[in-house]
Design a protein around this motif. Structure first.
Motif, short mmCIF file in Angstrom:
data_model
loop_
_atom_site.label_atom_id
_atom_site.label_comp_id
_atom_site.label_asym_id
_atom_site.label_seq_id
_atom_site.Cartn_x
_atom_site.Cartn_y
_atom_site.Cartn_z
N PHE A 35 0.85 -1.19 0.00
CA PHE A 35 0.00 0.00 0.00
C PHE A 35 0.89 1.24 0.00
O PHE A 35 1.75 1.40 0.87
CB PHE A 35 -0.90 0.01 1.24
N ILE A 36 0.67 2.11 -0.98
CA ILE A 36 1.47 3.34 -1.13
C ILE A 36 0.56 4.53 -0.86
O ILE A 36 -0.32 4.86 -1.66
CB ILE A 36 2.06 3.47 -2.54
N THR A 37 0.74 5.18 0.28
CA THR A 37 -0.05 6.36 0.62
C THR A 37 0.49 7.56 -0.15
O THR A 37 1.69 7.84 -0.11
CB THR A 37 0.02 6.64 2.13
N SER A 50 -0.23 13.75 5.36
CA SER A 50 0.20 12.45 4.84
C SER A 50 0.60 11.52 5.98
O SER A 50 0.40 10.31 5.88
CB SER A 50 1.37 12.64 3.86
N GLU A 51 1.13 12.06 7.06
CA GLU A 51 1.55 11.21 8.18
C GLU A 51 0.34 10.53 8.83
O GLU A 51 0.38 9.34 9.12
CB GLU A 51 2.31 12.03 9.22
N HIS A 52 -0.75 11.27 9.02
CA HIS A 52 -1.97 10.67 9.57
C HIS A 52 -2.51 9.60 8.62
O HIS A 52 -2.91 8.51 9.05
CB HIS A 52 -3.05 11.73 9.80
N ARG A 53 -2.53 9.90 7.33
CA ARG A 53 -3.08 8.94 6.36
C ARG A 53 -2.21 7.69 6.28
O ARG A 53 -2.71 6.57 6.18
CB ARG A 53 -3.23 9.61 4.99
N TYR A 54 -0.90 7.88 6.36
CA TYR A 54 0.01 6.73 6.36
C TYR A 54 -0.19 5.88 7.60
O TYR A 54 -0.24 4.64 7.53
CB TYR A 54 1.45 7.22 6.27
N GLN A 55 -0.33 6.51 8.76
CA GLN A 55 -0.53 5.77 10.00
C GLN A 55 -1.84 4.99 9.98
O GLN A 55 -1.89 3.84 10.45
CB GLN A 55 -0.49 6.72 11.21
N MET A 56 -2.91 5.59 9.44
CA MET A 56 -4.18 4.88 9.35
C MET A 56 -4.05 3.65 8.45
O MET A 56 -4.59 2.58 8.75
CB MET A 56 -5.28 5.81 8.84
N THR A 57 -3.34 3.81 7.34
CA THR A 57 -3.14 2.69 6.42
C THR A 57 -2.33 1.59 7.10
O THR A 57 -2.66 0.40 7.00
CB THR A 57 -2.45 3.16 5.13
#
Length: 198
Positions: A35-37, A50-57
């Motif tokens: 998975f590439i955020t 992007s950090e929040h979205r990456y952590q959720m992923t």
């Protein structure tokens, strides 16, 4: 290895992303899906960091040993084109066969992508339906006529879950249960990412 790539803004990641990745693994005998955020797109002002979205992923995929994540795009300051990400993955995993998982709407836009011909030398495209399976199959055949045979349909259902709908429901204080993993919802509530939540 046969490696799938699932890219997206993931604002937030939800169960349709996970289900499509799982179905792609099963149908095309993939060994894993990365998975590439995506980074912070300037044309989408409501995208959280992007950090929040990456952590959720990261949280969402943690229960599946065949799912991995990569922070390549969120660490880039410049705009990340798919061709750049695929070059990076081709160099990082030179022995892997790459499969880029995209929706039929993205396939329709393929002629306008940056260096689409080069993309299709590095990977196969696995296309899942957004409107209907029939529309998706027609689009796959049409694009094969333009770009060659390295484009394949995913025998997946149309899943009516979207990040846009989830964000709206959260802002309106409505339930998003079963639309995304409970662990992701807990993260959203912890940081109050999308306004009011119940």
């Amino acid at each position: 290895m046969r490696t799938g790539i699932m890219g997206g803004t993931f604002n937030p990641v939800h169960n349709a992303h996970l289900l499509i990745a799982e179905m792609a693994m099963e149908e095309y005998a993939l060994d894993r899906v990365i998975f590439i955020t995506g980074g912070n797109p300037p044309h989408k002002p409501d995208v959280i960091s992007s950090e929040h979205r990456y952590q959720m992923t990261h949280i969402a995929i943690s229960g599946n040993d065949a799912f991995e994540d990569d922070d390549f795009e969120i660490k880039r300051k410049e705009k990340s084109y798919s061709v750049n990400t695929l070059r990076y993955l081709s160099e990082k995993y030179p022995c892997d066969e790459l499969f880029f998982i995209i929706g039929e709407d993205s396939l329709e836009d393929l002629p306008g992508w940056y260096r689409p011909e080069e993309i299709l030398t590095m990977c196969a495209l696995l296309v899942f339906p957004r409107k209907s399976r029939e529309v998706m199959k027609r689009e796959v055949e049409r694009m094969r006529g333009v770009f060659g045979e390295n484009i394949y349909p995913l025998n997946a259902p149309v899943i009516e879950i979207s990040s846009t709908e989830i964000r709206k429901r959260l802002r309106d204080g409505k339930s998003v249960r079963y639309m995304l993993p409970d662990s992701v919802l807990e993260y959203i509530e912890k940081y109050n990412l999308y306004g009011e939540q119940k």
